[in-house]
Motif scaffolding. Structure first.
Motif, PDB file in Angstrom:
ATOM      1  N   MET A 127       0.766  -1.232  -0.149  1.00 19.17           N
ATOM      2  CA  MET A 127      -0.141   0.037  -0.035  1.00 19.17           C
ATOM      3  C   MET A 127       0.726   1.254  -0.072  1.00 19.17           C
ATOM      4  N   LYS A 128       0.357   2.474  -0.185  1.00 20.47           N
ATOM      5  CA  LYS A 128       0.943   3.573  -0.578  1.00 20.47           C
ATOM      6  C   LYS A 128       0.129   4.770   0.427  1.00 20.47           C
ATOM      7  N   ILE A 129       0.957   5.656   0.824  1.00 18.95           N
ATOM      8  CA  ILE A 129       0.252   6.801   1.586  1.00 18.95           C
ATOM      9  C   ILE A 129       0.259   7.788   0.800  1.00 18.95           C
ATOM     10  N   LYS A 130      -0.831   8.629   0.345  1.00 19.07           N
ATOM     11  CA  LYS A 130      -0.855   9.727  -0.585  1.00 19.07           C
ATOM     12  C   LYS A 130      -1.429  10.897   0.511  1.00 19.07           C
ATOM     13  N   PRO A 131      -0.482  11.814   0.985  1.00 21.28           N
ATOM     14  CA  PRO A 131      -0.923  12.926   1.855  1.00 21.28           C
ATOM     15  C   PRO A 131      -1.657  13.857   0.979  1.00 21.28           C
ATOM     16  N   LEU A 132      -2.670  14.562   1.665  1.00 18.21           N
ATOM     17  CA  LEU A 132      -3.546  15.668   1.067  1.00 18.21           C
ATOM     18  C   LEU A 132      -3.094  16.931   1.692  1.00 18.21           C
ATOM     19  N   GLY A 133      -3.161  18.128   0.844  1.00 17.98           N
ATOM     20  CA  GLY A 133      -3.137  19.503   1.331  1.00 17.98           C
ATOM     21  C   GLY A 133      -1.670  19.581   1.488  1.00 17.98           C
ATOM     22  N   ASP A 134      -1.321  20.238   2.777  1.00 19.18           N
ATOM     23  CA  ASP A 134      -0.009  20.647   2.889  1.00 19.18           C
ATOM     24  C   ASP A 134       0.650  19.552   4.150  1.00 19.18           C
ATOM     25  N   ARG A 135       0.040  18.184   3.914  1.00 19.43           N
ATOM     26  CA  ARG A 135       0.525  17.258   4.589  1.00 19.43           C
ATOM     27  C   ARG A 135       1.843  16.548   4.053  1.00 19.43           C
ATOM     28  N   VAL A 136       2.605  16.096   5.273  1.00 18.87           N
ATOM     29  CA  VAL A 136       3.845  15.290   4.741  1.00 18.87           C
ATOM     30  C   VAL A 136       3.952  14.207   5.572  1.00 18.87           C
ATOM     31  N   VAL A 137       4.295  12.949   4.784  1.00 24.70           N
ATOM     32  CA  VAL A 137       4.249  11.781   5.524  1.00 24.70           C
ATOM     33  C   VAL A 137       5.817  11.495   5.886  1.00 24.70           C
ATOM     34  N   ILE A 138       6.274  11.179   6.989  1.00 21.15           N
ATOM     35  CA  ILE A 138       7.626  10.999   7.366  1.00 21.15           C
ATOM     36  C   ILE A 138       7.938   9.747   8.178  1.00 21.15           C
ATOM     37  N   LYS A 139       9.019   9.291   8.589  1.00 18.74           N
ATOM     38  CA  LYS A 139       9.393   7.993   9.126  1.00 18.74           C
ATOM     39  C   LYS A 139      10.399   8.394   9.759  1.00 18.74           C
ATOM     40  N   ASN A 140      10.335   8.166  11.151  1.00 20.44           N
ATOM     41  CA  ASN A 140      11.616   8.569  11.989  1.00 20.44           C
ATOM     42  C   ASN A 140      12.895   7.547  11.665  1.00 20.44           C
ATOM     43  N   VAL A 141      14.042   8.452  11.902  1.00 21.11           N
ATOM     44  CA  VAL A 141      15.439   7.692  11.777  1.00 21.11           C
ATOM     45  C   VAL A 141      15.569   7.354  13.255  1.00 21.11           C
ATOM     46  N   GLU A 142      16.420   5.748  12.997  1.00 22.96           N
ATOM     47  CA  GLU A 142      16.575   5.152  14.312  1.00 22.96           C
ATOM     48  C   GLU A 142      17.352   6.234  15.327  1.00 22.96           C
ATOM     49  N   ALA A 143      16.934   5.868  16.633  1.00 21.64           N
ATOM     50  CA  ALA A 143      17.546   6.497  17.699  1.00 21.64           C
ATOM     51  C   ALA A 143      18.924   5.815  17.941  1.00 21.64           C
ATOM     52  N   GLU A 144      19.798   6.773  18.560  1.00 17.20           N
ATOM     53  CA  GLU A 144      21.053   6.213  18.858  1.00 17.20           C
ATOM     54  C   GLU A 144      20.999   4.998  19.770  1.00 17.20           C
ATOM     55  N   GLU A 145      21.855   4.149  19.472  1.00 16.75           N
ATOM     56  CA  GLU A 145      21.833   2.793  20.575  1.00 16.75           C
ATOM     57  C   GLU A 145      22.862   3.010  21.663  1.00 16.75           C
ATOM     58  N   THR A 146      23.924   4.081  21.490  1.00 16.91           N
ATOM     59  CA  THR A 146      24.919   4.388  22.470  1.00 16.91           C
ATOM     60  C   THR A 146      24.931   5.562  22.599  1.00 16.91           C
ATOM     61  N   LEU A 168       1.103   1.161   8.745  1.00 17.66           N
ATOM     62  CA  LEU A 168       0.758   0.580   7.771  1.00 17.66           C
ATOM     63  C   LEU A 168       1.632  -0.516   7.372  1.00 17.66           C
ATOM     64  N   ASP A 169       1.303  -1.825   6.885  1.00 22.99           N
ATOM     65  CA  ASP A 169       2.021  -2.872   6.367  1.00 22.99           C
ATOM     66  C   ASP A 169       3.165  -3.025   7.512  1.00 22.99           C
ATOM     67  N   GLY A 170       2.892  -2.752   8.953  1.00 21.74           N
ATOM     68  CA  GLY A 170       3.928  -2.996   9.810  1.00 21.74           C
ATOM     69  C   GLY A 170       4.826  -2.092  10.068  1.00 21.74           C
ATOM     70  N   GLU A 171       4.823  -0.857   9.405  1.00 21.17           N
ATOM     71  CA  GLU A 171       5.617   0.097   9.504  1.00 21.17           C
ATOM     72  C   GLU A 171       5.008   1.332  10.017  1.00 21.17           C
ATOM     73  N   GLU A 172       5.721   2.116  11.154  1.00 23.78           N
ATOM     74  CA  GLU A 172       5.166   3.146  11.605  1.00 23.78           C
ATOM     75  C   GLU A 172       5.574   4.524  10.936  1.00 23.78           C
ATOM     76  N   PHE A 173       4.489   5.388  10.463  1.00 26.48           N
ATOM     77  CA  PHE A 173       4.802   6.702  10.059  1.00 26.48           C
ATOM     78  C   PHE A 173       4.129   7.775  10.685  1.00 26.48           C
ATOM     79  N   ILE A 174       4.527   8.777  10.467  1.00 26.44           N
ATOM     80  CA  ILE A 174       3.859  10.220  11.067  1.00 26.44           C
ATOM     81  C   ILE A 174       3.575  11.062  10.060  1.00 26.44           C
ATOM     82  N   ILE A 175       2.053  11.470   9.962  1.00 20.92           N
ATOM     83  CA  ILE A 175       1.564  12.602   9.014  1.00 20.92           C
ATOM     84  C   ILE A 175       1.609  14.004   9.918  1.00 20.92           C
TER      85      ILE A 175
END
Length: 94
Positions: free
Chosen positions: A1-20, A76-83
């Motif tokens: 599946m694909k996410i297509k944001p509307l208007g001025d929205r943006v779909v982002i995915k977090n970059v992994e946090a530091e482990e150390t 979505l499909d086991g992945e976490e996104f932020i709109i």
């Protein structure tokens, strides 16, 4: 599946946090800070939003910093996104 944001929205995915830490200490999941850097996955078309003309300044593939408590988290499909709205993006990382 694909996410297509509307208007001025943006779909982002977090970059992994530091482990150390900078000192080399391994951090537990509770000690890790929520990352505020993310990769842009999809961008809405902009246009006329709430009576204002909005131009989109971010593009898919860019890394950005966003407001700490901004957006709506979705899975979505086991992945976490932020709109988020484009206004919640603070800076583009180059």
């Amino acid at each position: 599946m694909k996410i297509k944001p509307l208007g001025d929205r943006v779909v982002i995915k977090n970059v992994e946090a530091e482990e150390t830490s900078k000192g080399g200490i391994i951090l537990t999941s509770a000690a890790k800070e929520k990352p505020q850097m993310a990769e842009v996955i999809a961008v809405g078309p902009g246009g006329n939003v709430d009576g204002k003309e909005i131009k989109m300044y971010v593009e898919a593939g860019q890394k950005v910093f966003y407001s700490k408590y901004a957006g709506t988290e979705v899975k979505l499909d086991g992945e976490e996104f932020i709109i988020v709205r484009q206004g919640d993006i603070l800076a583009i990382v180059e």
